[in-house]
Write a protein that holds these residues in place. Structure first.
Motif, PDB file in Angstrom:
ATOM      1  N   HIS A 156    -116.097 158.567  85.958  1.00  0.00           N
ATOM      2  CA  HIS A 156    -115.105 159.158  85.063  1.00  0.00           C
ATOM      3  C   HIS A 156    -114.008 158.149  84.694  1.00  0.00           C
ATOM      4  CE1 HIS A 156    -116.996 162.960  85.531  1.00  0.00           C
ATOM      5  NE2 HIS A 156    -116.625 163.131  86.785  1.00  0.00           N
ATOM      6  N   THR A 157    -113.922 157.039  85.420  1.00  0.00           N
ATOM      7  CA  THR A 157    -112.822 156.091  85.211  1.00  0.00           C
ATOM      8  C   THR A 157    -113.177 154.952  84.264  1.00  0.00           C
ATOM      9  OG1 THR A 157    -113.425 154.638  87.072  1.00  0.00           O
ATOM     10  CG2 THR A 157    -112.091 156.579  87.580  1.00  0.00           C
ATOM     11  N   LEU A 158    -114.442 154.774  83.933  1.00  0.00           N
ATOM     12  CA  LEU A 158    -114.848 153.614  83.134  1.00  0.00           C
ATOM     13  C   LEU A 158    -114.185 153.611  81.754  1.00  0.00           C
ATOM     14  CD1 LEU A 158    -116.650 151.079  82.910  1.00  0.00           C
ATOM     15  CD2 LEU A 158    -118.383 152.542  81.849  1.00  0.00           C
ATOM     16  N   LYS A 159    -114.264 154.726  81.039  1.00  0.00           N
ATOM     17  CA  LYS A 159    -113.712 154.778  79.685  1.00  0.00           C
ATOM     18  C   LYS A 159    -112.209 154.513  79.658  1.00  0.00           C
ATOM     19  CE  LYS A 159    -113.338 157.788  75.617  1.00  0.00           C
ATOM     20  NZ  LYS A 159    -113.692 159.117  75.035  1.00  0.00           N
ATOM     21  N   PRO A 160    -111.390 155.198  80.481  1.00  0.00           N
ATOM     22  CA  PRO A 160    -109.950 154.903  80.447  1.00  0.00           C
ATOM     23  C   PRO A 160    -109.612 153.472  80.840  1.00  0.00           C
ATOM     24  CG  PRO A 160    -110.482 156.428  82.232  1.00  0.00           C
ATOM     25  CD  PRO A 160    -111.682 156.335  81.371  1.00  0.00           C
ATOM     26  N   VAL A 161    -110.392 152.875  81.748  1.00  0.00           N
ATOM     27  CA  VAL A 161    -110.142 151.490  82.143  1.00  0.00           C
ATOM     28  C   VAL A 161    -110.426 150.543  80.986  1.00  0.00           C
ATOM     29  CG1 VAL A 161    -111.035 149.605  83.566  1.00  0.00           C
ATOM     30  CG2 VAL A 161    -110.440 151.787  84.624  1.00  0.00           C
ATOM     31  N   LEU A 162    -111.579 150.697  80.325  1.00  0.00           N
ATOM     32  CA  LEU A 162    -111.933 149.825  79.196  1.00  0.00           C
ATOM     33  C   LEU A 162    -110.920 149.971  78.057  1.00  0.00           C
ATOM     34  CD1 LEU A 162    -115.813 150.289  79.071  1.00  0.00           C
ATOM     35  CD2 LEU A 162    -114.549 148.301  79.882  1.00  0.00           C
ATOM     36  N   GLU A 163    -110.489 151.201  77.805  1.00  0.00           N
ATOM     37  CA  GLU A 163    -109.524 151.415  76.728  1.00  0.00           C
ATOM     38  C   GLU A 163    -108.159 150.832  77.084  1.00  0.00           C
ATOM     39  OE1 GLU A 163    -109.641 155.599  76.060  1.00  0.00           O
ATOM     40  OE2 GLU A 163    -111.443 155.506  74.796  1.00  0.00           O
ATOM     41  N   SER A 164    -107.797 150.886  78.359  1.00  0.00           N
ATOM     42  CA  SER A 164    -106.517 150.319  78.804  1.00  0.00           C
ATOM     43  C   SER A 164    -106.504 148.804  78.621  1.00  0.00           C
ATOM     44  CB  SER A 164    -106.269 150.675  80.269  1.00  0.00           C
ATOM     45  OG  SER A 164    -105.102 150.041  80.752  1.00  0.00           O
ATOM     46  N   LYS A 188    -123.761 155.980  76.664  1.00  0.00           N
ATOM     47  CA  LYS A 188    -123.588 156.362  75.256  1.00  0.00           C
ATOM     48  C   LYS A 188    -122.295 155.771  74.700  1.00  0.00           C
ATOM     49  CE  LYS A 188    -123.426 160.416  72.228  1.00  0.00           C
ATOM     50  NZ  LYS A 188    -123.445 161.906  72.180  1.00  0.00           N
ATOM     51  N   TYR A 189    -121.247 155.799  75.514  1.00  0.00           N
ATOM     52  CA  TYR A 189    -119.953 155.256  75.088  1.00  0.00           C
ATOM     53  C   TYR A 189    -120.057 153.754  74.834  1.00  0.00           C
ATOM     54  CZ  TYR A 189    -115.122 153.606  75.468  1.00  0.00           C
ATOM     55  OH  TYR A 189    -113.928 152.979  75.238  1.00  0.00           O
ATOM     56  N   LEU A 190    -120.705 153.030  75.746  1.00  0.00           N
ATOM     57  CA  LEU A 190    -120.858 151.578  75.573  1.00  0.00           C
ATOM     58  C   LEU A 190    -121.655 151.265  74.304  1.00  0.00           C
ATOM     59  CD1 LEU A 190    -121.653 150.496  79.255  1.00  0.00           C
ATOM     60  CD2 LEU A 190    -119.513 150.129  78.014  1.00  0.00           C
ATOM     61  N   HIS A 191    -122.691 152.047  74.064  1.00  0.00           N
ATOM     62  CA  HIS A 191    -123.529 151.821  72.878  1.00  0.00           C
ATOM     63  C   HIS A 191    -122.740 152.095  71.598  1.00  0.00           C
ATOM     64  CE1 HIS A 191    -127.057 151.749  70.309  1.00  0.00           C
ATOM     65  NE2 HIS A 191    -126.718 152.937  69.833  1.00  0.00           N
ATOM     66  N   GLU A 192    -122.021 153.200  71.568  1.00  0.00           N
ATOM     67  CA  GLU A 192    -121.278 153.555  70.358  1.00  0.00           C
ATOM     68  C   GLU A 192    -120.160 152.559  70.069  1.00  0.00           C
ATOM     69  OE1 GLU A 192    -120.000 157.500  71.157  1.00  0.00           O
ATOM     70  OE2 GLU A 192    -121.898 158.436  70.532  1.00  0.00           O
ATOM     71  N   ASN A 199    -123.570 156.575  84.296  1.00  0.00           N
ATOM     72  CA  ASN A 199    -124.064 157.903  83.938  1.00  0.00           C
ATOM     73  C   ASN A 199    -124.378 157.896  82.445  1.00  0.00           C
ATOM     74  OD1 ASN A 199    -121.616 158.145  82.634  1.00  0.00           O
ATOM     75  ND2 ASN A 199    -120.928 159.948  83.760  1.00  0.00           N
ATOM     76  N   GLU A 200    -124.987 158.954  81.974  1.00  0.00           N
ATOM     77  CA  GLU A 200    -125.443 158.999  80.587  1.00  0.00           C
ATOM     78  C   GLU A 200    -124.287 158.895  79.598  1.00  0.00           C
ATOM     79  OE1 GLU A 200    -127.978 162.001  77.624  1.00  0.00           O
ATOM     80  OE2 GLU A 200    -127.940 162.331  79.802  1.00  0.00           O
ATOM     81  N   ALA A 201    -123.169 159.558  79.900  1.00  0.00           N
ATOM     82  CA  ALA A 201    -122.017 159.538  78.991  1.00  0.00           C
ATOM     83  C   ALA A 201    -121.461 158.134  78.837  1.00  0.00           C
ATOM     84  CB  ALA A 201    -120.934 160.479  79.511  1.00  0.00           C
ATOM     85  N   ASN A 202    -121.418 157.373  79.927  1.00  0.00           N
ATOM     86  CA  ASN A 202    -120.896 156.008  79.851  1.00  0.00           C
ATOM     87  C   ASN A 202    -121.834 155.087  79.075  1.00  0.00           C
ATOM     88  OD1 ASN A 202    -118.537 156.533  81.210  1.00  0.00           O
ATOM     89  ND2 ASN A 202    -119.322 155.912  83.215  1.00  0.00           N
ATOM     90  N   ILE A 245    -120.099 147.697  73.096  1.00  0.00           N
ATOM     91  CA  ILE A 245    -119.585 146.890  74.206  1.00  0.00           C
ATOM     92  C   ILE A 245    -120.770 146.340  74.987  1.00  0.00           C
ATOM     93  CG2 ILE A 245    -118.235 146.931  76.342  1.00  0.00           C
ATOM     94  CD1 ILE A 245    -116.573 149.186  75.132  1.00  0.00           C
ATOM     95  N   ASN A 246    -120.774 145.044  75.220  1.00  0.00           N
ATOM     96  CA  ASN A 246    -121.866 144.385  75.933  1.00  0.00           C
ATOM     97  C   ASN A 246    -121.682 144.608  77.433  1.00  0.00           C
ATOM     98  OD1 ASN A 246    -124.079 142.859  76.538  1.00  0.00           O
ATOM     99  ND2 ASN A 246    -123.154 140.889  76.024  1.00  0.00           N
ATOM    100  N   GLY A 247    -122.157 145.758  77.907  1.00  0.00           N
ATOM    101  CA  GLY A 247    -121.944 146.129  79.297  1.00  0.00           C
ATOM    102  C   GLY A 247    -123.226 146.106  80.115  1.00  0.00           C
ATOM    103  N   TYR A 248    -123.088 145.709  81.374  1.00  0.00           N
ATOM    104  CA  TYR A 248    -124.222 145.673  82.318  1.00  0.00           C
ATOM    105  C   TYR A 248    -123.848 146.533  83.519  1.00  0.00           C
ATOM    106  CZ  TYR A 248    -126.030 141.823  79.540  1.00  0.00           C
ATOM    107  OH  TYR A 248    -126.507 141.059  78.503  1.00  0.00           O
ATOM    108  N   ILE A 249    -124.407 147.756  83.547  1.00  0.00           N
ATOM    109  CA  ILE A 249    -124.115 148.700  84.618  1.00  0.00           C
ATOM    110  C   ILE A 249    -125.438 149.290  85.108  1.00  0.00           C
ATOM    111  CG2 ILE A 249    -122.853 150.782  85.271  1.00  0.00           C
ATOM    112  CD1 ILE A 249    -120.977 150.260  82.947  1.00  0.00           C
ATOM    113  N   PRO A 250    -125.909 148.899  86.275  1.00  0.00           N
ATOM    114  CA  PRO A 250    -127.204 149.398  86.758  1.00  0.00           C
ATOM    115  C   PRO A 250    -127.107 150.840  87.233  1.00  0.00           C
ATOM    116  CG  PRO A 250    -126.171 148.041  88.432  1.00  0.00           C
ATOM    117  CD  PRO A 250    -125.284 147.957  87.224  1.00  0.00           C
ATOM    118  N   ASP A 251    -128.186 151.607  87.039  1.00  0.00           N
ATOM    119  CA  ASP A 251    -128.216 152.955  87.595  1.00  0.00           C
ATOM    120  C   ASP A 251    -128.652 152.871  89.052  1.00  0.00           C
ATOM    121  OD1 ASP A 251    -131.303 153.623  87.813  1.00  0.00           O
ATOM    122  OD2 ASP A 251    -130.994 152.576  85.901  1.00  0.00           O
TER     123      ASP A 251
END
Length: 354
Positions: A283-291, A325-329, A320-323, A332-338
């Motif tokens: 839940h913290t990934l999006k607010p951190v990237l935006e900050s 989707k957020y990176l794709h939209e 997670n799936e939401a993150n 953002i060139n992100g590498y986060i393993p499941d």
């Protein structure tokens, strides 16, 4: 036959001495304390703290932020976070004495400065980040995000849903009635032992009543706390610190925060740090990237840092799936393993077969 003991110079630890110490000379170039001292004295604008003070014409002289900040930052760099211990260091440690110019701020002064200047300290952090960028210390090539769970000062025993807290309130009421009934049944103590027992019972009633008032006040003034999952449901509140959360760690369950830091790869400089009252990291990934993006834009470092080739990495806790989707939209060139990435890696499969 034992050998004769050589003749040594006599010594004693139990003695006093007077030393001539120049505090400026204790802050040697190349050390962390020298860097902090130089930045605060010569590079950073501390006027952001001034509006908080109201003693320009009358009132007691306050400690200058230029004295409090280096002491606090140096203490934190040594893992010292207790205000009482920082005060003790200012009394006994020559480096702390040098940074504080041989003053000893009271622990309440140190604690109040930290707790009441959150916005100003964040602005100061941004000034430091800007200096790091001007010195070429930030590479902007790769940002690594990770978190760790930190205990708060709140007790986990005071956590619960509103239903659980209501049950705790009713239990406290029953306990108070029980002890009062026993007290009224014995109006007068006949022996010293019975008097001591009555005194203990009275103290118990006072303690229970204080706890009851605490729970009652919280339930009347607060609302249920809702989680951030797909199905929003109530999560446990905490009467003492309702921004913290109950979370599981490798050392058991704690009441605390999830501290999430973002680090620039080049010199391992922290470019963002936040505390979340949320056990789940995703839940913290999006607010951190935006900050991070907002801060870099505000400082004029980059209008859109993630569109300039910066890579973002994080561990499985942020997946997670939401993150995804957020990176794709956001492109953002992100590498986060499941959490199943090892089972698909042939290297780990081979090790398992062995």
């Amino acid at each position: 036959m034992p050998k004769a003991k050589p003749r040594f110079r006599p010594y004693s630890h139990d003695q006093d001495t007077i030393l001539v110490v120049n505090y400026k000379e204790q802050l040697q170039p190349g050390t962390f304390e020298h860097a902090v001292h130089y930045l605060i004295q010569h590079k950073l604008d501390l006027s952001v703290f001034y509006p908080r003070y109201r003693n320009k014409d009358t009132g007691r002289r306050a400690y200058d932020p230029a004295i409090l900040l280096p002491v606090i930052l140096f203490a934190y760099s040594r893992g010292i976070t207790s205000s009482r211990e920082i005060q003790w260091c200012c009394e006994t440690n020559v480096i702390f004495k040098a940074l504080s110019c041989d003053t000893v701020p009271h622990f309440t002064t140190l604690a109040k400065f930290v707790s009441s200047h959150a916005d100003e300290i964040e602005e100061l952090f941004e000034q430091v980040l800007l200096v790091c960028d001007e010195q070429g210390l930030l590479g902007h090539e790769l940002f690594a995000i990770d978190g760790c769970k930190m205990s708060s000062n709140a007790a986990k025993e005071w956590s619960g849903t509103f239903k659980e807290l209501e049950a705790k309130r009713q239990k406290l009421k029953r306990l108070i009635r029980h002890h009062l009934k026993e007290h009224h049944e014995r109006d007068e103590a006949e022996t010293e032992a019975e008097l001591d027992r009555d005194i203990r019972r009275a103290k118990t009633v006072l303690s229970l009543d204080e706890s009851l008032q605490k729970v009652d006040r919280f339930l009347k003034t607060s609302s249920p706390r809702m989680g951030q999952g797909k199905r929003r449901k109530e999560v446990k509140s905490n009467i003492t610190d309702n921004e913290s959360a109950k979370m599981t760690t490798s050392k058991g369950t704690i009441q605390g925060y999830n501290g999430v830091a973002t680090v620039d790869k080049k010199h391992q400089i922290i470019i963002d740090a936040q505390a979340f009252g949320e056990g789940q990291e995703h839940h913290t990934l999006k607010p951190v990237l935006e900050s991070v993006e907002a801060r870099f834009k505000k400082l004029g470092i980059a209008d859109s840092i993630y569109q300039q080739g910066t890579v973002v990495t994080a561990d499985t806790g942020f997946a997670n799936e939401a993150n995804m989707k957020y990176l794709h939209e956001r492109q953002i060139n992100g590498y986060i393993p499941d959490n199943r990435f090892r089972s698909r890696d042939p290297k780990f499969q081979n090790q398992k077969d062995k």
